[in-house]
Design an enzyme around this catalytic site. Sequence first.
Site, PDB file in Angstrom:
ATOM      1  N   PRO A   2      43.252  27.479 -52.747  1.00  0.00           N
ATOM      2  CA  PRO A   2      43.677  28.862 -52.696  1.00  0.00           C
ATOM      3  C   PRO A   2      42.554  29.770 -52.218  1.00  0.00           C
ATOM      4  O   PRO A   2      41.443  29.727 -52.725  1.00  0.00           O
ATOM      5  CB  PRO A   2      44.055  29.176 -54.147  1.00  0.00           C
ATOM      6  N   GLU A   3      42.887  30.571 -51.249  1.00  0.00           N
ATOM      7  CA  GLU A   3      41.991  31.637 -50.830  1.00  0.00           C
ATOM      8  C   GLU A   3      42.567  32.933 -51.410  1.00  0.00           C
ATOM      9  O   GLU A   3      43.508  32.891 -52.205  1.00  0.00           O
ATOM     10  CB  GLU A   3      41.893  31.682 -49.297  1.00  0.00           C
TER      11      GLU A   3
END
Length: 271
Positions: A2-3
Amino acid sequence: MPELPEVETTRRGIAPLLEGMTVAGVVVRQRRLRHPVPARLDASLRGRSIETVTRRGKYLLLHFHHGTLLIHLGMSGSLRVLPADTPPQKHDHFDLVLDKGRCLRLRDPRRFGLVLWTRDDPARHPLLSKLGPEPLSREFDTDHLAAQAKGRRVAIKNLIMNSQVVVGVGNIYASEALFLAAIHPARAAGKISRARLEKLVAAIRQVLRAAIRAGGTSLRDFTDSEGRPGYFRQKLKVYGRAGEPCPRCGAPIRQKLIGQRSSFYCGSCQH
DNA sequence: CAAAGGTCCTGCTCGC
DNA sequence: TGCGAGCAGGACCTTT
């Protein structure tokens, strides 16, 4: 994985289900994450209410009156709100059991994620205190990026992935933003003109905003808090598209390791 | 053996 | 020589 857009998507999904809820208990099935899950979490949280859920960079913050639970999803983490009696799967390491028979469940196969408790101001926590500005805030502007880039020989892609420079930009969106700004990912940060850094700032904001709107990017593990994938993958211009034609000039997209990470770019129109 | 969306730590080099 | 900043590489872990 996840960014920032995936973490923000998660936050938006769980916040309305968590805020105002009381913790009925904590279940830890695997405490060996990036840092050990604290031993006395259940005693700290049972009977306490979650006030708000915020995000700083890729960290989620569950604010209680007496402290803050910090959660990071690492490379492979996801959070869902489920009925508390849902049987846990193999990599479901942590549950925050809520009232009304629900729980917040962390799944993280690679265990690069994190669950920590702090009673102090979370902004002063060692993991957060040195973070750079939020990319969608006013603080992240051309002046800031130019000051950070000045005199640096590091590849621009590595610079924008450095959380002390700006938070939330990971491997996917770094490649995407550099494509939009037409900057070669390996170019020395200090040798890029201010005008082009200005374009890069705008590109980072643009791609992150668009990805949040689409619910993030799902490559493999990531799902939002209801188990759905994000739909930004279809909108990626270069990431994961080695060999396909550049959408701007038609030359084949290249893939190369920069700073140990796969980078995707057009060797013809990114300089 | 390679690669995957993150980040921290170590040790090297460079310049003062 | 000492020190700090900047930087590259390795480490962590599991799955495909």
